[in-house]
Design an enzyme around this catalytic site. Structure first.
Site, PDB file in Angstrom:
ATOM      1  N   LYS A   1       0.848  -1.171   0.034  1.00 56.39           N
ATOM      2  CA  LYS A   1      -0.009  -0.175   0.217  1.00 56.39           C
ATOM      3  C   LYS A   1       1.296   0.759  -0.326  1.00 56.39           C
ATOM      4  CE  LYS A   1      -3.377   2.938   0.788  1.00 56.39           C
ATOM      5  NZ  LYS A   1      -2.833   3.965   1.151  1.00 56.39           N
TER       6      LYS A   1
ATOM      7  N   SER B   1       2.800   5.558  12.186  1.00 53.17           N
ATOM      8  CA  SER B   1       1.805   6.458  13.559  1.00 53.17           C
ATOM      9  C   SER B   1       1.430   6.090  14.392  1.00 53.17           C
ATOM     10  CB  SER B   1       1.134   7.664  13.214  1.00 53.17           C
ATOM     11  OG  SER B   1      -0.548   6.877  12.745  1.00 53.17           O
TER      12      SER B   1
ATOM     13  N   GLU C   1       5.827  -0.796  13.699  1.00 50.58           N
ATOM     14  CA  GLU C   1       6.761  -0.018  14.234  1.00 50.58           C
ATOM     15  C   GLU C   1       5.832   1.125  14.521  1.00 50.58           C
ATOM     16  OE1 GLU C   1       9.582   2.948  12.853  1.00 50.58           O
ATOM     17  OE2 GLU C   1      10.988   1.458  12.842  1.00 50.58           O
TER      18      GLU C   1
ATOM     19  N   CYS D   1      12.611   7.805  13.719  1.00 55.85           N
ATOM     20  CA  CYS D   1      11.970   7.538  14.453  1.00 55.85           C
ATOM     21  C   CYS D   1      12.576   7.325  15.482  1.00 55.85           C
ATOM     22  CB  CYS D   1      11.191   5.789  14.128  1.00 55.85           C
ATOM     23  SG  CYS D   1      12.222   4.855  12.585  1.00 55.85           S
TER      24      CYS D   1
END
Length: 504
Positions: free
Chosen positions: A182, A240, A263, A300
């Site tokens: 996606k 998120s 994650e 991140c």
């Protein structure tokens, strides 16, 4: 290599348009129109992936390794186009994208080497003991086998390394699992160019075209259709906390629940031990500011919180960090939405009782400048929202009274991707008291460094207890990540001619 964007989806080897389009929102350059994904396209892609699994899932390790290497070659052949399109879409500088491209192709080649060696299969054999008393033992063998089609969600902050051909896709393909991606709406052109590279490799190796598909755009219904499709056997996600948790819950509520490897979020705290602070506070402060603001803080592993003991060393650290942050120019953020969330997060921190601003100014719609704040251990412990991630170049200095208070704060953190210790030889005893706590909090513990920059290698762990990730036993970087898309199968007294080739 001259390349053109089709603005279409890649579904089992065919570029397909859909009835509606969305317009990209590049940081620079002209926007482009791309087809919007639909649940129907998802269904077509997943069914093709299932068909591909009957051949790709039973291909040899050498065949899959050669395929991964060709994907890397095809990405490199499109390097200039990827950099041009990616830079325009995301605002990331060319050097950053070139480095990320090298990381992506290096990862593909690392996985190729790893599966050729075969250790990841964890092969075990207990030979038959027909004369054992009181009962004989049959021949028993174990090996890891691919699980089936895998869904992957592209990440906003890594258009290459964590998106179309990134770590999740590479790991699944290495394991023998077809992939449906996606694509992320922040960089659809970059995603399409990389998909073109994968499609070229699929064709060169004569693989079933369903081994890889890319569905662009689409609303929540497209993501839901992908993770709830009965033929999808696992999901890889970087994004998120709210979005990831919603998808995780969908995976758990399926008639056949499947693993969701997400994650989701991390503030990556740093603990500055007393002797290190005394010896090199300014150097650590300057280094922290550099790590914190790298890439507009859109990593991140961004080290958002620095915990240190109050005193002269703390003041030297803060002064150096502020001066270094002042020199950082405003940087474009990946999307307008991310920039808006960053401003909102900064406002939240600034309005928290007991927090004092050190540096920061209002940002326009897409650009960000650093924010630094200061608070006490008591105030930090009192308001749990201070330990929530703000995605961007925002840092909080937490001043504590002693190592004991540092330990108490460490116990209060949720799961993290990383935790960093800054220490000298005289800090060993104090650091040893922290280590058992930190091991329970993070997937990676560093000493005297900064966590931005995740090495792609065999020993890397990029994951951690929730909410850093949804599966604390897994990693999304490094060769261990391949194991996410395998399951152990035991073969008892099976004739040799029926065993998988890797067990013969």
């Amino acid at each position: 290599m001259a390349l053109e964007l089709t603005g279409k989806h890649l579904i089992a080897g065919e570029w397909k348009a859909s009835a509606t389009t969305f317009r990209s929102e590049p940081s620079s350059g002209e926007p482009r129109d791309f087809s919007v994904g639909t649940p129907e396209l998802v269904d077509e892609a997943v069914k093709a992936a299932e068909e591909a699994f009957w051949s790709y899932g039973y291909s040899s390790r050498d065949e899959r390794a050669a395929f991964l290497e060709t994907v890397a070659d095809e990405i490199e052949a499109r390097g200039e186009a990827i950099t041009e399109i990616g830079s325009g879409e995301t605002g990331l500088p060319a050097a950053r994208l070139q480095g990320e491209r090298g990381r992506t192709t290096g990862q593909l080649r690392l996985f190729a080497r790893h599966i050729r060696e075969g250790a990841y299969l964890d092969r075990r054999h207990d030979a038959a003991m027909p004369d054992r008393q009181p009962a004989p033992r049959p021949d028993i063998r174990l090996i890891q086998r691919p699980i089936g089609p895998v869904a992957v969600f592209g990440a906003s902050n890594f258009p290459l390394a964590f998106s179309t051909a990134g770590g999740d896709t590479a790991a699944a393909l290495a394991a023998g699992c077809p992939v449906v991606v996606k694509g992320h709406g922040a960089h659809p052109g970059t995603g399409e160019i990389v998909a073109q590279a994968i499609a070229a490799a699929v064709k060169k190796h004569g693989l079933h075209p369903g081994v890889f598909s890319l569905v662009q755009g689409g609303k929540r219904d497209v993501g839901e259709a992908l993770v709830t499709h009965p033929l999808i056997k696992a999901v890889g996600f970087t994004g998120s906390l709210a979005g990831g948790r919603a998808l995780f819950d969908l995976c758990a509520r399926r008639p056949e629940p499947i693993p969701f490897f997400g994650e989701l979020g991390s503030v990556n705290p740093m603990f500055l031990m007393p002797e290190a602070l005394k010896a090199r506070a300014a150097a650590i402060g300057k280094g922290w500011a550099g790590s914190l603001t790298m890439g507009a803080g859109q990593f991140c592993t961004n080290p958002g919180i620095a915990i240190l003991i109050e005193g002269e060393g703390a003041e030297a650290f803060v002064s150096a960090a502020v001066e270094a942050a002042k020199d950082v120019s405003r940087q474009a953020m990946l999307t307008d939405g991310i920039a808006h969330a960053y401003r909102k997060g900064a406002d939240r921190v600034a309005s928290t009782e007991g927090v004092r601003p050190l540096i920061g100014e209002a940002n326009d719609s897409r650009h960000a400048s650093p924010y630094l704040f200061e608070t006490t251990g008591e105030a930090f412990a009192r308001d749990e929202t201070l330990a929530e991630e703000v995605f961007g170049p925002l840092g909080i200095v937490v001043k504590v009274k002693d190592v004991a208070e540092m330990e108490r704060l460490a116990r209060g953190f949720d799961g993290q991707l990383t935790v960093t210790l800054h220490m000298d030889a005289g800090d060993t005893d104090a650091a040893a008291r922290l280590m058992p706590i930190l091991e329970r909090k993070a997937g990676r513990i560093l000493a005297n460094g900064f966590p931005t920059g995740v090495e792609v290698c065999d020993a890397m762990v990029h994951g951690g207890p929730y909410p850093a990730s949804t599966n604390f036993g897994a990693t999304s970087v490094g060769t261990l990540s391949i194991r996410r898309f395998l399951r152990p199968v035991c073969y008892q007294a099976i004739p040799a001619d029926l065993l998988p080739a890797d067990l013969k």
